[in-house]
Design a protein around this motif. Structure first.
Motif, short mmCIF file in Angstrom:
data_model
loop_
_atom_site.label_atom_id
_atom_site.label_comp_id
_atom_site.label_asym_id
_atom_site.label_seq_id
_atom_site.Cartn_x
_atom_site.Cartn_y
_atom_site.Cartn_z
N LYS A 294 0.85 -1.21 0.00
CA LYS A 294 0.00 0.00 0.00
C LYS A 294 0.88 1.26 0.00
CE LYS A 294 -4.05 -1.81 2.43
NZ LYS A 294 -4.56 -2.07 3.80
N ALA A 295 1.93 1.23 0.80
CA ALA A 295 2.81 2.40 0.91
C ALA A 295 3.51 2.66 -0.42
CB ALA A 295 3.84 2.16 2.01
N LEU A 296 3.94 1.59 -1.09
CA LEU A 296 4.60 1.75 -2.39
C LEU A 296 3.62 2.32 -3.42
CD1 LEU A 296 6.64 -1.60 -2.52
CD2 LEU A 296 7.60 0.73 -2.33
N LEU A 297 2.38 1.83 -3.38
CA LEU A 297 1.37 2.33 -4.33
C LEU A 297 1.08 3.80 -4.07
CD1 LEU A 297 -0.43 1.38 -6.69
CD2 LEU A 297 -2.26 1.01 -5.00
N GLU A 298 1.00 4.17 -2.80
CA GLU A 298 0.73 5.58 -2.46
C GLU A 298 1.88 6.48 -2.89
OE1 GLU A 298 -2.24 4.20 1.08
OE2 GLU A 298 -0.29 5.06 1.63
N THR A 299 3.10 6.00 -2.77
CA THR A 299 4.26 6.77 -3.23
C THR A 299 4.20 6.97 -4.74
OG1 THR A 299 5.62 5.87 -1.45
CG2 THR A 299 6.79 6.77 -3.37
N SER A 300 3.83 5.91 -5.44
CA SER A 300 3.71 6.01 -6.90
C SER A 300 2.60 6.98 -7.28
CB SER A 300 3.43 4.62 -7.49
OG SER A 300 3.58 4.64 -8.89
N ALA A 301 1.48 6.88 -6.57
CA ALA A 301 0.34 7.76 -6.85
C ALA A 301 0.73 9.22 -6.61
CB ALA A 301 -0.84 7.38 -5.97
N LYS A 302 1.49 9.45 -5.58
CA LYS A 302 1.93 10.83 -5.26
C LYS A 302 2.73 11.43 -6.42
CE LYS A 302 4.41 13.40 -1.60
NZ LYS A 302 5.57 13.86 -2.44
N HIS A 303 3.61 10.60 -6.98
CA HIS A 303 4.42 11.10 -8.11
C HIS A 303 3.53 11.38 -9.33
CE1 HIS A 303 7.59 11.67 -11.01
NE2 HIS A 303 6.94 10.82 -11.81
N VAL A 304 2.61 10.48 -9.62
CA VAL A 304 1.73 10.68 -10.79
C VAL A 304 0.89 11.94 -10.60
CG1 VAL A 304 -0.25 9.74 -12.07
CG2 VAL A 304 1.70 8.25 -11.47
N LYS A 305 0.38 12.13 -9.38
CA LYS A 305 -0.43 13.32 -9.09
C LYS A 305 0.37 14.60 -9.35
CE LYS A 305 -4.67 12.81 -7.09
NZ LYS A 305 -5.92 13.47 -7.52
N GLU A 306 1.66 14.58 -8.97
CA GLU A 306 2.51 15.77 -9.18
C GLU A 306 2.60 16.10 -10.67
OE1 GLU A 306 5.37 14.90 -5.26
OE2 GLU A 306 6.11 14.53 -7.31
N VAL A 307 2.70 15.06 -11.49
CA VAL A 307 2.82 15.31 -12.94
C VAL A 307 1.46 15.67 -13.53
CG1 VAL A 307 3.79 14.43 -15.12
CG2 VAL A 307 4.76 13.69 -12.95
N MET A 308 0.39 15.11 -12.96
CA MET A 308 -0.97 15.52 -13.39
C MET A 308 -1.17 17.00 -13.11
SD MET A 308 -3.29 12.27 -12.15
CE MET A 308 -4.85 13.11 -12.38
N ASP A 309 -0.63 17.46 -11.99
CA ASP A 309 -0.77 18.89 -11.65
C ASP A 309 -0.03 19.76 -12.68
OD1 ASP A 309 -0.59 18.43 -8.01
OD2 ASP A 309 -2.24 18.19 -9.47
N VAL A 310 1.10 19.25 -13.19
CA VAL A 310 1.83 19.99 -14.23
C VAL A 310 0.92 20.16 -15.45
CG1 VAL A 310 3.78 19.89 -15.87
CG2 VAL A 310 4.11 19.20 -13.46
N LEU A 311 0.22 19.08 -15.80
CA LEU A 311 -0.69 19.17 -16.95
C LEU A 311 -1.80 20.17 -16.67
CD1 LEU A 311 -1.46 17.75 -19.77
CD2 LEU A 311 -3.22 16.61 -18.42
N ASP A 312 -2.38 20.07 -15.48
CA ASP A 312 -3.50 20.96 -15.13
C ASP A 312 -3.07 22.43 -15.16
OD1 ASP A 312 -4.94 18.66 -12.68
OD2 ASP A 312 -5.34 18.92 -14.83
N ASN A 313 -1.81 22.67 -14.89
CA ASN A 313 -1.32 24.06 -14.85
C ASN A 313 -0.70 24.52 -16.16
OD1 ASN A 313 -2.09 24.36 -12.13
ND2 ASN A 313 -0.25 23.24 -11.47
N MET A 314 -0.72 23.62 -17.18
CA MET A 314 -0.13 24.04 -18.46
C MET A 314 -0.97 25.15 -19.08
SD MET A 314 1.22 20.52 -20.25
CE MET A 314 1.44 21.26 -21.86
N LYS A 315 -0.32 25.98 -19.89
CA LYS A 315 -1.01 27.15 -20.49
C LYS A 315 -2.26 26.70 -21.25
CE LYS A 315 2.77 29.47 -22.34
NZ LYS A 315 3.74 28.69 -21.61
N THR A 316 -2.10 25.59 -21.99
CA THR A 316 -3.27 25.13 -22.75
C THR A 316 -3.69 23.78 -22.16
OG1 THR A 316 -1.73 24.02 -24.23
CG2 THR A 316 -2.60 26.15 -24.95
N PRO A 317 -4.32 23.83 -20.95
CA PRO A 317 -4.69 22.56 -20.31
C PRO A 317 -5.65 21.77 -21.20
CG PRO A 317 -5.76 24.42 -19.21
CD PRO A 317 -4.78 25.00 -20.19
N ALA A 318 -5.56 20.46 -21.07
CA ALA A 318 -6.41 19.59 -21.92
C ALA A 318 -7.88 19.90 -21.66
CB ALA A 318 -6.15 18.13 -21.57
#
Ligand SMILES: NC(=O)c1ccc[n+]([C@@H]2O[C@H](COP(=O)([O-])OP(=O)(O)OC[C@H]3O[C@@H](n4cnc5c(N)ncnc54)[C@H](O)[C@@H]3O)[C@@H](O)[C@H]2O)c1
Ligand SMILES: O=C(O)C[C@H](O)C(=O)O
Length: 312
Positions: free
Chosen positions: A288-312
């Motif tokens: 569970k801890a490993l999955l949560e660590t992985s999820a945290k990283h993916v969320k950080e990159v999802m936030d990059v997308l959400d903050n892009m000038k031309t968000p999807a």
């Protein structure tokens, strides 16, 4: 059933070629933005048909989405691959715009299509396609877990000296260095892998799996295509044949594993309706801890997308 593969580069052309060989479709449309690329690889695959004895016709088009109309399944492989020294996440700014525009075009001509995303960074490009397609998340998902698990199984087969066909395994999490191989859910001909592989060897294989993509990028100067193309084709086959296969797939979570609003690799049932069920494993605390660590990283990159000038 009609299938379109967008991106006729290494992965897309391989996917189309594997689909042709599996011979369960009458036609596959292969589209690329680069003049002649899809047409040339489609023609080559058709000329291979008499030799390899299949009837599937691959039709190549340059950026003409009308030829993809009413596709039941669309595989999106369009986008840049990484070069040595890059992470998959470094591709986000270029590939987000490509995946967004491709998804817009695909959805316009095939509003009911199931979309399988391959482009990297995979988890976030799948999220990008989901935001753009504005359809149920069961119809928009990503290919990575089948590839990562295949690498894990191939390495284990080498270590054990057995056929990779007899190794069953599940791998979860993001498609990157934080992915979560699950030895507890790995068997070799029904035998728990821990009875056949020493702990230190198993750990080394897990670590090699995590960087399996990068290992090939360093060897080739670009990323892998045979296994990825075949993995995407396997997902298409499960959908078209309604096989109800259990695969690790990058899926949208809404509470499963205690995770919300994130695309992440989890075991699913894949059939005619796309993701028909998300399977929740009884993970132990370490997993569970490993999955949560992985999820945290993916969320950080999802936030990059959400903050892009031309968000999807
Ligand atoms: N999910 C995975 O496990 C996995 C595995 C391998 C590769 N990938 C990713 O898949 C993508 C493709 O990899 P590749 O090796 O095939 O790269 P490639 O460069 O060989 O092919 C990409 C193709 O996309 C085309 N393209 C670019 N923009 C387009 C657009 N707007 N519309 C249509 N086509 C367009 C290019 O012309 C090119 O032919 C990369 O992002 C790579 O990182 C993911
Ligand atoms: O590693 C890459 O950049 C491509 C792909 O994600 C892979 O795992 O082969």
């Amino acid at each position: 059933m009609k299938v379109t593969v967008v991106g006729a580069g290494n992965v897309g052309a391989t996917c189309a070629n594997v689909l042709a060989h599996r011979d369960f479709l009458q036609e596959v449309v292969l589209l690329d933005i680069k003049e002649g690329t899809a047409e040339g690889k489609a023609l080559d695959t058709w000329q291979q048909a008499p030799i390899d004895y299949y009837s599937t016709k691959v039709t190549g088009v340059t950026n003409d989405y009308s030829k993809t109309a009413n596709s039941d399944v669309v595989v999106i492989t369009s986008g840049l691959p990484r070069k040595p020294g890059m992470s998959r996440d470094d591709l986000i700014s270029t590939n987000a715009n490509i995946v967004k525009s491709v998804t817009e075009n695909v959805t316009k001509f095939s509003p009911d299509a199931i979309i399988i995303v391959v482009s990297n960074p995979l988890d976030v490009m799948t999220y990008c396609a989901y935001l753009t397609a504005k359809k149920d998340s069961s119809k928009v998902f990503g290919m990575a877990g089948i590839l990562d698990t295949a690498r894990y199984r191939a390495f284990l087969a080498d270590e054990i000296g057995c056929s990779p066909k007899d190794i069953q395994a599940i791998l979860m999490g993001g498609h990157g260095d934080t992915m979560v191989p699950l030895p507890r859910y790995t068997t070799v001909g029904g035998i728990p892998v821990t009875e056949l592989v020493a702990a230190d060897k198993l750990e080394a294989i897990i670590q090699r799996t995590k960087v399996g993509g990068g290992e090939i990028v360093n060897l080739l100067g670009t990323s892998a295509w045979y296994a990825p193309g075949a993995a995407a084709a396997q997902m298409v086959e499960a959908i078209v044949k309604d096989e109800k296969r259990i695969f690790p797939v990058c899926a949208w979570l809404t509470g499963e594993y205690g995770l919300n609003n994130i695309y992440l690799g989890v075991p699913v049932v894949l059939g005619k309706d796309g993701i028909e069920k998300i399977i929740e494993l009884q993970l132990n605390n370490e997993e569970k801890a490993l999955l949560e660590t992985s999820a945290k990283h993916v969320k950080e990159v999802m936030d990059v997308l959400d903050n892009m000038k031309t968000p999807a």
